[in-house]
Design an enzyme around this catalytic site. Structure first.
Site, PDB file in Angstrom:
ATOM      1  N   ASP A  31     -32.361  11.688 -51.705  1.00 37.48           N
ATOM      2  CA  ASP A  31     -31.467  10.634 -51.247  1.00 37.48           C
ATOM      3  C   ASP A  31     -32.286   9.689 -50.365  1.00 37.48           C
ATOM      4  O   ASP A  31     -33.416  10.009 -49.991  1.00 37.48           O
ATOM      5  CB  ASP A  31     -30.319  11.287 -50.457  1.00 37.48           C
ATOM      6  CG  ASP A  31     -29.360  10.271 -49.892  1.00 37.48           C
ATOM      7  OD1 ASP A  31     -29.028   9.317 -50.605  1.00 37.48           O
ATOM      8  OD2 ASP A  31     -28.944  10.431 -48.732  1.00 37.48           O
TER       9      ASP A  31
ATOM     10  N   ASP B 214     -23.714  14.345 -50.773  1.00 34.93           N
ATOM     11  CA  ASP B 214     -24.835  14.996 -51.464  1.00 34.93           C
ATOM     12  C   ASP B 214     -24.532  16.453 -51.831  1.00 34.93           C
ATOM     13  O   ASP B 214     -25.301  17.077 -52.569  1.00 34.93           O
ATOM     14  CB  ASP B 214     -26.098  14.965 -50.581  1.00 34.93           C
ATOM     15  CG  ASP B 214     -26.634  13.558 -50.399  1.00 34.93           C
ATOM     16  OD1 ASP B 214     -26.502  12.757 -51.336  1.00 34.93           O
ATOM     17  OD2 ASP B 214     -27.167  13.260 -49.320  1.00 34.93           O
TER      18      ASP B 214
ATOM     19  N   ASP C  97     -28.626  14.700 -47.198  1.00 36.05           N
ATOM     20  CA  ASP C  97     -28.117  15.047 -45.874  1.00 36.05           C
ATOM     21  C   ASP C  97     -26.625  14.829 -45.714  1.00 36.05           C
ATOM     22  O   ASP C  97     -26.031  15.314 -44.756  1.00 36.05           O
ATOM     23  CB  ASP C  97     -28.844  14.213 -44.805  1.00 36.05           C
ATOM     24  CG  ASP C  97     -28.397  12.760 -44.835  1.00 36.05           C
ATOM     25  OD1 ASP C  97     -28.026  12.242 -43.779  1.00 36.05           O
ATOM     26  OD2 ASP C  97     -28.427  12.155 -45.919  1.00 36.05           O
TER      27      ASP C  97
END
Length: 655
Positions: free
Chosen positions: A355, A552, A548
């Protein structure tokens, strides 16, 4: 074969699981002293008796040391180290588990006594006990940093109640209460700092040895040690949900999740051990039909040697110890694996998907550039902008308000929000527009064409109907972001991909800056999930995903290895992930891969060593070329070498 913990150290009641003491309450000696005495005394007593007996035998110093005197002497030497093993073997048989290492050792040593090989019988049990002592010491060493975590768990909190700070159990403190932490004390619960600043030792939480400086309103974590001045903290979590409690739970549960290698060895041992027992029986009796000068005692002795050699101690001791060492080494480096299986999985990763926001960037908006096109000085231009943004709760407004402008604050009035475009109002008698390009166009404000190429978020300003300038807002890269990508490639990861919910132009810019292979932005959580699942369908692809946020969590669960940021990461992401990076540093991924590979290498070295030596000595023993002493080395000696090899993980450093 199931490896049980036998009390070979002689009767140390304090070494049962969970560490609960079974003391009757009348012993006033130091628990550590009592433990050491009970641990080593049986082995020391047996060793002295064995060496003395062998010396008397060798020098023939005492004529009476024959017959029943000699038998009693070696029996007394045998009991302290042999009785616990025989007892454990008997208990296993009663539970229906015949073919254990305790059974093998008991039959081999009692058989040695039956044919008059008393010193060998004692030696086998003694060295087995010594092996257990070394194993225990190695496990304690591997548990060192877990014990440090346990030590870091606070046992009291000074909470403000009824006009004063009172000492209470941290488990009784509620969210939102104010606590005080003195110099040298541990912060008892997660919270935000109320004091202006604090210097904290966060080694137990993040693995970082250097002190961390925290300023007012920033987050602090339970288990951190206050280094300078009395500070106050407002709690944001209950004790059971604090970072230290969560880490302890993860580390303690990690040892219960076995790797495939461990599970295979245990299944193998359950098949291997009975085969060995029946081969030993065959080695004793079958030669009668094929050998002319068959002597029962000689072939029984060979079979007993065969039994001792074949005991799979080195495997069942060193393999889990190797993985335990890897888990301990990782947590010492601020990386938490939720099980040994993930140490193995990390070695196979060849594709890292990450990410952007909060993973390689700090997740905090900052002013990147101020472009002032007005007749005002930059500070005054920013005063107009800040006066308007004070009326907004948007994260970008917060970033703008962090700008330090000299002079008196301006005041905005008649501020109204134009949906999807920005703000409109008056500041110090001047009409001000603050927002995006659409707001400017709708009010007939001409905007410079160069703004079309700006990738970052942009806030435009118009004062009294004229374009006055703009501010670009961007999320900062983490300090180790470039280093992370470089080290991931050096670790042998062939493909690095970025998937982000942020707009694609920003995602592509960050990807290009970090030299990432491929990137895609503007993704919803389900889009990220689909992308990762498509990657997993590719042949010979093992995917690790690092993120995080709450969004996700689905991808973390679906990937082969899910890696979460433990500091800034959401609780949902942390609970879902397989690996937690406590320091929020993406560069720790490469270190996690290296630790996994080192652990696996140690484990397979031990497997090769154990099997290699045993096969050689088994052949020699069956052919009558090896004695019980060689058998002891092949069993306990190899186990000790494997333990020493596993302990290397505790001293190893990974760059």
């Amino acid at each position: 074969m199931k490896k049980k913990k036998v009390n070979l150290r002689g009767l140390n009641p304090n070494e049962h699981q969970g560490g609960h003491s079974h003391d009757d309450g009348h012993n006033h000696s130091s628990p550590e002293e009592v433990s050491n005495l009970r641990t080593y005394l049986p082995a020391i007593f047996s060793f002295v008796m064995l060496i003395t007996g062998i010396a008397i035998d060798y020098f023939d110093a005492f004529p009476f040391f024959k017959g029943w005197v000699r038998i009693v002497w070696y029996t007394l030497a045998y009991i302290p180290v042999g009785f616990p093993v025989i007892k454990e073997g008997w208990n296993s048989i009663r539970n229906g588990d015949f073919f254990t290492e305790f059974f093998l050792m008991s039959i081999a040593t009692l058989g040695a006594f039956a044919i008059g090989e008393y010193p060998e019988g004692v030696a086998v049990m003694l060295f087995y006990a010594v092996g257990e002592l070394f194993q225990n010491a190695a496990v304690n060493r591997a548990k060192g940093n877990i014990k440090a975590l346990l030590d870091a768990r606070p046992d009291e909190a000074l909470v403000y109640r009824n006009g004063d700070f009172v000492s209470v159990n941290p488990e009784t403190v509620e969210i939102g209460e104010r606590i005080q932490v003195r110099v040298g004390e541990k912060i008892p619960l997660d919270g935000v700092l109320l004091s202006e600043k604090a210097s904290l030792n966060t080694a137990a939480i993040t693995g970082e040895s250097k002190p961390d400086t925290i300023v007012k309103s920033e987050r602090v974590y339970a288990g951190s040690i206050n280094l300078d001045g009395v500070i106050e903290v407002k709690t944001t979590k209950e004790f059971k949900d604090s970072s230290i409690a969560r880490i302890l739970d993860m580390v303690q549960n990690a040892t219960a999740r076995k790797s495939k290698t461990e599970l295979f060895i245990r299944k193998f041992a359950r098949i291997y051990t009975p085969i060995v027992v029946f081969l030993a029986i065959g080695l004793t009796f079958l030669p009668y039909f094929f050998v002319d000068d068959y002597v029962f005692r000689d072939w029984l002795y060979r079979a007993l040697i065969f039994l001792v050699i074949s005991c799979p101690c080195a495997l069942v001791i060193s393999i889990p110890l190797g993985y335990f060492g890897g888990l301990g080494a990782a947590s010492r480096n601020g990386i938490l694996f939720k099980g040994a299986s993930f140490l193995d999985a990390m070695t196979k990763v060849n594709t890292v998907v990450m990410d952007k926001t909060g993973t390689v960037t700090k997740g905090v908006f900052k002013i990147k550039e101020v472009v002032n096109k007005s007749n005002f000085a930059e500070a005054e231009f920013m005063q107009y902008l800040m006066a308007m943004e004070e009326q907004s709760t948007h994260p970008i407004a917060k970033a703008i308000l962090e700008y330090k402008a000299d002079g008196a604050d301006f005041e905005a009035t008649e501020v109204s929000e134009v949906a999807g475009k920005g703000l409109k109002g008056a500041v110090n008698g001047k009409q001000v527009l603050v927002g995006n390009k659409a707001l400017m166009f709708s009010n007939g404000i001409e905007v410079p064409s160069k703004t079309d190429t700006i990738v970052e978020s942009i806030v435009m300003v118009a004062i009294d109907g004229k374009f006055a300038g703009y501010v670009t807002i961007a999320d900062e890269l983490k300090e180790d972001a470039h280093q992370a990508i470089k080290q991931i490639r050096e670790a042998g990861i062939s493909k690095i991909i970025m998937l982000s919910g942020d707009k694609d132009s920003i995602t592509q810019q960050v990807s290009e800056e970090l030299n990432i292979d491929w990137a895609k932005g503007g993704l919803l959580p389900e889009d990220k999930l689909n992308e990762v699942e498509e990657l997993k369908k590719q042949p010979d692809t093992t995917v690790a995903f690092m993120g995080d946020g709450i969004n996700d969590a689905p991808v973390l669960a679906a990937s082969d290895v899910g890696i979460a940021m433990g500091g800034l990461g959401s609780d949902v992401a942390i609970e879902t992930a397989d690996v937690i990076i406590q320091t929020d540093q993406p560069s720790k991924i490469a270190r996690a891969v290296k630790i996994g590979r080192s652990t696996r290498r140690i484990v397979w070295q031990n497997i090769g060593l154990a099997f290699g030596v045993k096969v050689v000595v088994l052949i020699l023993g069956a052919g009558g070329l090896a004695s019980m002493w060689e058998a002891v080395f092949a069993d306990v000696g190899v186990a000790l070498l494997a333990i020493f090899n596993a302990v290397r993980l505790q001293k190893k450093k990974w760059g």
